[in-house]
Design a protein around this motif. Structure first.
Motif, PDB file in Angstrom:
ATOM      1  N   ASN A  19      14.621  49.408  59.383  1.00 58.84           N
ATOM      2  CA  ASN A  19      14.327  50.530  60.290  1.00 58.84           C
ATOM      3  C   ASN A  19      14.618  50.152  61.743  1.00 58.84           C
ATOM      4  O   ASN A  19      15.267  50.900  62.474  1.00 58.84           O
ATOM      5  N   THR A  20      14.119  48.999  62.154  1.00 55.91           N
ATOM      6  CA  THR A  20      14.275  48.557  63.543  1.00 55.91           C
ATOM      7  C   THR A  20      15.747  48.376  63.920  1.00 55.91           C
ATOM      8  O   THR A  20      16.164  48.716  65.027  1.00 55.91           O
TER       9      THR A  20
ATOM     10  N   GLN B 170       5.988  51.449  43.137  1.00 59.60           N
ATOM     11  CA  GLN B 170       4.538  51.553  42.924  1.00 59.60           C
ATOM     12  C   GLN B 170       3.798  50.382  43.558  1.00 59.60           C
ATOM     13  O   GLN B 170       2.720  50.555  44.137  1.00 59.60           O
ATOM     14  N   THR B 171       4.370  49.195  43.457  1.00 58.91           N
ATOM     15  CA  THR B 171       3.736  48.005  44.034  1.00 58.91           C
ATOM     16  C   THR B 171       3.671  48.118  45.558  1.00 58.91           C
ATOM     17  O   THR B 171       2.644  47.811  46.172  1.00 58.91           O
ATOM     18  N   VAL B 172       4.779  48.556  46.150  1.00 53.85           N
ATOM     19  CA  VAL B 172       4.817  48.710  47.611  1.00 53.85           C
ATOM     20  C   VAL B 172       3.847  49.809  48.040  1.00 53.85           C
ATOM     21  O   VAL B 172       3.092  49.655  48.997  1.00 53.85           O
TER      22      VAL B 172
ATOM     23  N   VAL C 233       7.169  53.297  55.530  1.00 52.19           N
ATOM     24  CA  VAL C 233       6.897  52.134  56.378  1.00 52.19           C
ATOM     25  C   VAL C 233       7.018  52.527  57.856  1.00 52.19           C
ATOM     26  O   VAL C 233       6.171  52.159  58.681  1.00 52.19           O
ATOM     27  N   ALA C 234       8.046  53.301  58.198  1.00 54.61           N
ATOM     28  CA  ALA C 234       8.229  53.725  59.599  1.00 54.61           C
ATOM     29  C   ALA C 234       7.018  54.523  60.082  1.00 54.61           C
ATOM     30  O   ALA C 234       6.551  54.347  61.208  1.00 54.61           O
ATOM     31  N   ALA C 235       6.492  55.405  59.221  1.00 56.51           N
ATOM     32  CA  ALA C 235       5.331  56.214  59.605  1.00 56.51           C
ATOM     33  C   ALA C 235       4.107  55.324  59.819  1.00 56.51           C
ATOM     34  O   ALA C 235       3.362  55.480  60.793  1.00 56.51           O
ATOM     35  N   PHE C 236       3.903  54.370  58.920  1.00 49.84           N
ATOM     36  CA  PHE C 236       2.774  53.442  59.037  1.00 49.84           C
ATOM     37  C   PHE C 236       2.819  52.695  60.376  1.00 49.84           C
ATOM     38  O   PHE C 236       1.805  52.568  61.071  1.00 49.84           O
ATOM     39  N   VAL C 237       3.994  52.224  60.728  1.00 51.01           N
ATOM     40  CA  VAL C 237       4.155  51.458  61.972  1.00 51.01           C
ATOM     41  C   VAL C 237       3.965  52.372  63.186  1.00 51.01           C
ATOM     42  O   VAL C 237       3.257  52.019  64.143  1.00 51.01           O
ATOM     43  N   ALA C 238       4.562  53.552  63.152  1.00 46.93           N
ATOM     44  CA  ALA C 238       4.489  54.469  64.300  1.00 46.93           C
ATOM     45  C   ALA C 238       3.063  54.952  64.541  1.00 46.93           C
ATOM     46  O   ALA C 238       2.614  55.046  65.687  1.00 46.93           O
ATOM     47  N   GLU C 239       2.334  55.244  63.464  1.00 47.78           N
ATOM     48  CA  GLU C 239       0.947  55.735  63.617  1.00 47.78           C
ATOM     49  C   GLU C 239       0.054  54.701  64.296  1.00 47.78           C
ATOM     50  O   GLU C 239      -0.987  55.035  64.841  1.00 47.78           O
ATOM     51  N   ARG C 240       0.422  53.429  64.189  1.00 49.70           N
ATOM     52  CA  ARG C 240      -0.366  52.352  64.804  1.00 49.70           C
ATOM     53  C   ARG C 240       0.243  51.883  66.129  1.00 49.70           C
ATOM     54  O   ARG C 240      -0.257  50.947  66.740  1.00 49.70           O
ATOM     55  N   ASP C 241       1.337  52.514  66.515  1.00 43.42           N
ATOM     56  CA  ASP C 241       2.027  52.110  67.752  1.00 43.42           C
ATOM     57  C   ASP C 241       2.395  50.632  67.696  1.00 43.42           C
ATOM     58  O   ASP C 241       2.237  49.883  68.658  1.00 43.42           O
ATOM     59  N   TRP C 242       2.892  50.209  66.537  1.00 40.49           N
ATOM     60  CA  TRP C 242       3.205  48.796  66.313  1.00 40.49           C
ATOM     61  C   TRP C 242       4.696  48.489  66.473  1.00 40.49           C
ATOM     62  O   TRP C 242       5.114  47.351  66.207  1.00 40.49           O
ATOM     63  N   GLN C 243       5.479  49.471  66.895  1.00 39.59           N
ATOM     64  CA  GLN C 243       6.913  49.173  67.084  1.00 39.59           C
ATOM     65  C   GLN C 243       7.083  48.033  68.092  1.00 39.59           C
ATOM     66  O   GLN C 243       8.048  47.258  67.999  1.00 39.59           O
ATOM     67  N   GLN C 244       6.175  47.964  69.075  1.00 48.36           N
ATOM     68  CA  GLN C 244       6.273  46.916  70.091  1.00 48.36           C
ATOM     69  C   GLN C 244       6.156  45.506  69.508  1.00 48.36           C
ATOM     70  O   GLN C 244       6.679  44.556  70.081  1.00 48.36           O
ATOM     71  N   PHE C 245       5.461  45.370  68.371  1.00 55.95           N
ATOM     72  CA  PHE C 245       5.335  44.053  67.733  1.00 55.95           C
ATOM     73  C   PHE C 245       6.429  43.833  66.686  1.00 55.95           C
ATOM     74  O   PHE C 245       6.799  42.698  66.406  1.00 55.95           O
ATOM     75  N   HIS C 246       6.907  44.940  66.108  1.00 54.18           N
ATOM     76  CA  HIS C 246       7.907  44.838  65.040  1.00 54.18           C
ATOM     77  C   HIS C 246       9.320  44.640  65.599  1.00 54.18           C
ATOM     78  O   HIS C 246      10.236  45.392  65.299  1.00 54.18           O
TER      79      HIS C 246
END
Lengths: 129, 129, 129, 129
Positions: C87-88, D95-97, C19-32
């Motif tokens: 994570n946050t 798996q669902t996540v 999940v952290a990688a998904f958020v970081a790759e989109r630069d979405w920490q600012q919204f999260h």
């Protein structure tokens, strides 16, 4: 739309009556139980929140006409289910709301809480004490 | 309580006005932003749900007087925040609710959906199709 | 799918990392932010509830494969946002969950509450006392 | 607490097992139906939101230790009910996540959405188009 009855002229009972008729004509009283209606209000509240999910608190004040129209529909859904719950429980909303506001007035005296949201204040002070 | 204004005699505007005065006297408009109010409605909706969390749908119809009083207070909180949001957004609730109900009447024709909750029907039929 | 890592072999940290990688790759920490993520969890919880809105408690146990797949997706969304919030905030979820469960074990001793949901019991008894 | 199993070493199955044991020891499976659990998750999500209700999005990043501890407990409640729902439905959460994240990766390509929350962008642009 400009001649439709507005908040100045519409009583709570008139709105409650329209919702009751809508439900009765569909024979939906069997689904409009208190448990299901409490879920329905929460679901519509979440749909309302979805419009503000990623906005700053400040930006949520500046909505365009299209956003405002959609938000109005979500708020309407919340109010419709709230009226249906009042119908189901036989509650007079005006009296219930007024009684709760009287309680809030005593709980949050204007001169003590002016300009301070209780939780906000609480958070600011709480870890320093 | 019996002489307090009731749903027969209270307009939406009267309730909106009382909520607006309560907020203004505390200088709370700064907190009553659309984003925060949408959260507030959802929070109060959850407090309402809490009363029904472990009840069967049927048992949620049979509430004692103490439960009913507490549930009324939660519903009042939802309505109060909804009125405050309408104030903040400058929405006429009666017109907004009426417009949404007209839409629902077209979407769910009484003769087609009578006695069937759409989702309920949908679930029953969906995996067999 | 049968060879994808499953609950037996996947640690909380592995899911948190994805999940952290998904958020970081989109630069979405600012919204999260915590506020926005708490809204996001509530919104997804409401989408989950929508599947059960008009069902009886009992019927919610009998779901077809299509309904189950959709419900799984909603539950996944709740878990993803919960992991992002952990994570946050820098929270260890396993320890936090274990600490809360220890508290619940003390609060609800098995021999005292067996077969009785606290609220359920409370409601049944409350207006008779 | 420092030696309690942490996210690095705890599998989803271990947490699911503890929740299942807690529920079984109290004979609470009868209450932990999908409908009731979906409500429970939403209720706990609202209790989490309550901590952020009046905070700015930015201030929600700066939480003291006491607030953080309370927020951790609310998040734990959400996770516990989510694990119980996965147990009830027989769902493998990992798996669902993972399946949902794969879907999100396709839906929001990193190079297209970088730095832009979809809803946020959507709102900014929507009334000008």
């Amino acid at each position: 739309m400009s001649q439709a009855p507005d908040d100045q002229s519409t009583t709570l009972q008139e709105l409650k009556g329209r919702v009751a008729a809508f439900v009765a004509e569909r024979d939906w009283q069997q689904f409009h139980t208190p448990k299901n209606l409490s879920m329905s209000i929460a679901i519509e509240a979440a749909e309302l929140m979805e419009h503000f999910q990623w906005l700053s608190v400040e930006d949520s004040r500046n909505l365009g006409p299209q956003a405002l129209a959609e938000i109005g529909e979500e708020l309407a859904d919340i109010v419709i289910y709230s009226l249906s719950l009042a119908n189901t429980l036989g509650l007079d909303l005006s009296q219930t709301v007024q009684a709760k506001m009287d309680k809030n007035i005593r709980k949050y005296p204007a001169d003590r809480v002016k300009g301070k949201a209780h939780k906000y204040t609480w958070y600011e002070g709480k870890d320093e004490g």
